[in-house]
Scaffold this motif. Structure first.
Motif, PDB file in Angstrom:
ATOM      1  N   VAL A 205       0.852  -1.204   0.000  1.00 54.38           N
ATOM      2  CA  VAL A 205       0.000   0.000   0.000  1.00 54.38           C
ATOM      3  C   VAL A 205       0.881   1.246   0.000  1.00 54.38           C
ATOM      4  O   VAL A 205       1.788   1.374   0.835  1.00 54.38           O
ATOM      5  N   GLY A 206       0.645   2.133  -0.933  1.00 55.74           N
ATOM      6  CA  GLY A 206       1.366   3.413  -0.944  1.00 55.74           C
ATOM      7  C   GLY A 206       2.837   3.282  -1.249  1.00 55.74           C
ATOM      8  O   GLY A 206       3.643   4.134  -0.891  1.00 55.74           O
ATOM      9  N   HIS A 207       3.193   2.206  -1.974  1.00 60.05           N
ATOM     10  CA  HIS A 207       4.600   1.916  -2.230  1.00 60.05           C
ATOM     11  C   HIS A 207       5.022   2.373  -3.626  1.00 60.05           C
ATOM     12  O   HIS A 207       4.242   2.261  -4.576  1.00 60.05           O
ATOM     13  N   GLY A 208       6.243   2.851  -3.741  1.00 60.61           N
ATOM     14  CA  GLY A 208       6.826   3.133  -5.044  1.00 60.61           C
ATOM     15  C   GLY A 208       7.854   2.051  -5.324  1.00 60.61           C
ATOM     16  O   GLY A 208       8.942   2.059  -4.746  1.00 60.61           O
ATOM     17  N   LEU A 209       7.495   1.104  -6.191  1.00 61.09           N
ATOM     18  CA  LEU A 209       8.358  -0.055  -6.440  1.00 61.09           C
ATOM     19  C   LEU A 209       9.308   0.244  -7.595  1.00 61.09           C
ATOM     20  O   LEU A 209       8.894   0.373  -8.750  1.00 61.09           O
ATOM     21  N   ILE A 210      10.584   0.348  -7.274  1.00 56.42           N
ATOM     22  CA  ILE A 210      11.595   0.646  -8.289  1.00 56.42           C
ATOM     23  C   ILE A 210      11.927  -0.621  -9.085  1.00 56.42           C
ATOM     24  O   ILE A 210      12.218  -1.666  -8.497  1.00 56.42           O
ATOM     25  N   VAL A 211      11.880  -0.506 -10.400  1.00 56.19           N
ATOM     26  CA  VAL A 211      12.207  -1.637 -11.292  1.00 56.19           C
ATOM     27  C   VAL A 211      13.185  -1.088 -12.311  1.00 56.19           C
ATOM     28  O   VAL A 211      12.813  -0.645 -13.397  1.00 56.19           O
ATOM     29  N   ASP A 212      14.474  -1.098 -11.964  1.00 55.86           N
ATOM     30  CA  ASP A 212      15.424  -0.288 -12.732  1.00 55.86           C
ATOM     31  C   ASP A 212      16.757  -0.979 -13.009  1.00 55.86           C
ATOM     32  O   ASP A 212      17.763  -0.301 -13.242  1.00 55.86           O
ATOM     33  N   GLY A 213      16.756  -2.311 -12.980  1.00 51.91           N
ATOM     34  CA  GLY A 213      18.004  -3.024 -13.285  1.00 51.91           C
ATOM     35  C   GLY A 213      19.141  -2.658 -12.339  1.00 51.91           C
ATOM     36  O   GLY A 213      20.315  -2.808 -12.699  1.00 51.91           O
ATOM     37  N   GLY A 214      18.801  -2.185 -11.161  1.00 53.35           N
ATOM     38  CA  GLY A 214      19.825  -1.909 -10.144  1.00 53.35           C
ATOM     39  C   GLY A 214      20.289  -0.462 -10.062  1.00 53.35           C
ATOM     40  O   GLY A 214      21.119  -0.118  -9.216  1.00 53.35           O
ATOM     41  N   LEU A 215      19.756   0.404 -10.910  1.00 52.71           N
ATOM     42  CA  LEU A 215      20.223   1.791 -10.966  1.00 52.71           C
ATOM     43  C   LEU A 215      20.190   2.478  -9.600  1.00 52.71           C
ATOM     44  O   LEU A 215      21.174   3.094  -9.165  1.00 52.71           O
ATOM     45  N   ALA A 216      19.046   2.354  -8.908  1.00 51.19           N
ATOM     46  CA  ALA A 216      18.894   3.076  -7.629  1.00 51.19           C
ATOM     47  C   ALA A 216      19.687   2.428  -6.504  1.00 51.19           C
ATOM     48  O   ALA A 216      19.937   3.069  -5.475  1.00 51.19           O
ATOM     49  N   ALA A 217      20.117   1.174  -6.708  1.00 56.93           N
ATOM     50  CA  ALA A 217      20.864   0.487  -5.651  1.00 56.93           C
ATOM     51  C   ALA A 217      22.207   1.177  -5.415  1.00 56.93           C
ATOM     52  O   ALA A 217      22.799   1.064  -4.342  1.00 56.93           O
ATOM     53  N   GLY A 218      22.694   1.880  -6.429  1.00 54.46           N
ATOM     54  CA  GLY A 218      23.961   2.576  -6.277  1.00 54.46           C
ATOM     55  C   GLY A 218      23.771   3.916  -5.601  1.00 54.46           C
ATOM     56  O   GLY A 218      24.637   4.724  -5.535  1.00 54.46           O
TER      57      GLY A 218
END
Ligand SMILES: NC(=O)c1ccc[n+]([C@@H]2O[C@H](COP(=O)([O-])OP(=O)(O)OC[C@H]3O[C@@H](n4cnc5c(N)ncnc54)[C@H](O)[C@@H]3O)[C@@H](O)[C@H]2O)c1
Length: 252
Positions: free
Chosen positions: A239-252
């Protein structure tokens, strides 16, 4: 039987890219899909592809920044298929890279008008229809919902706003059985990305974009559609989540 069998889903911006892939996936799972787009030919092509695969869909012409057209889109879903269970607010634009000082106010207003006002108007109408019955809404944000992007001030601001709308609406309506979340992709192989790559002044722009993502490649629209479908139908405690699906971009 698929949990989507016989259910009704709206997908905005379904005339191409992520929206088309999402509409096709919902339909392949048995949902009746309202394909909404402001480009009639493109939207009808999505409907034709769904019908050719044995699915059920209908096109509605809708510019998501126009209140009357958004209201008519939701009315179309209910009058054609009887109810509304899922909505994917995906329509969005992402113009070329421009240095901040060179941005025109018209361009800023246009991006905000579609990416923010459009999602707001869709939420407003979809929630009103789902109240008392429940439902699940997925807004399409971006990696830029979480990060600034040089030369894309209004796109990044608009996608931050999509997350703000998602969280606020989700808090308001979670107790009424309406789950609202956002899926936030990195680079995806669509027309928007092609335009963006075209405006990067480098011969190997596409390779640079791919290598910028730790996974080393650009996503397919179908990969993002799979995530949207999962969030919409299976992520029952999200609920109310922004799920990042970015091949790892934001992990850095
Ligand atoms: N492609 C990417 O790399 C990427 C990355 C992150 C987020 N996104 C987001 O994904 C969403 C879909 O983009 P895409 O990459 O599939 O682009 P796309 O250009 O392939 O598809 C967008 C669709 O939205 C429609 N559309 C645009 N403005 C509209 C309006 N006002 N009303 C109705 N329909 C409208 C277009 O006609 C088109 O069919 C956008 O919100 C975009 O910001 C894309």
């Amino acid at each position: 039987m698929s949990k989507f069998e016989g259910k009704v889903a709206i997908v905005t911006g379904a005339g191409g890219g992520i929206g088309r892939a999402t509409a096709k996936l919902f339909a392949a799972q048995g949902a009746k899909v309202v394909v909404a787009d402001y480009q009639a030919d493109a939207g009808q092509e999505t409907v034709d592809q769904i019908a050719a695969a044995g699915g059920t869909a209908s096109f509605v012409a809708c510019d998501v920044s126009v209140p009357e057209q958004v209201a008519a889109m939701v009315r179309h879903a209910v009058s054609t298929y009887g109810e509304l269970n899922y909505a994917v607010n995906n329509a969005g634009i992402d113009p070329e890279f421009t240095p901040v000082a060179d941005w025109s106010l018209d361009k800023f207003d246009r991006i905000m008008g579609i990416n923010v006002r459009g999602v707001f108007l869709c939420l407003k109408e979809e929630i009103a229809q789902m109240q008392g019955k429940g439902g699940s809404i997925v807004n399409v944000g971006s990696f830029a919902s979480f990060a600034g992007v040089p030369n894309k001030p209004s796109y990044s601001a608009s996608k931050h706003a999509v997350l703000g709308l998602t969280r606020s609406a989700a808090l308001q309506y979670a107790g009424e059985g309406i789950r609202i979340n956002a899926v936030c992709p990195g680079a995806v192989r669509t027309a928007i990305l092609d335009d963006n790559i075209g405006s990067i002044p480098a011969d190997n722009a596409e390779e640079l974009v791919a290598q910028n993502h730790p996974i080393g490649r650009i996503a397919t629209p179908e990969e993002i559609a799979e995530t949207i479908l999962w969030v919409a139908g299976s992520a029952s405690y999200m609920v109310g989540h922004g799920l990042i699906v970015d091949g790892g971009l934001a992990a850095g």
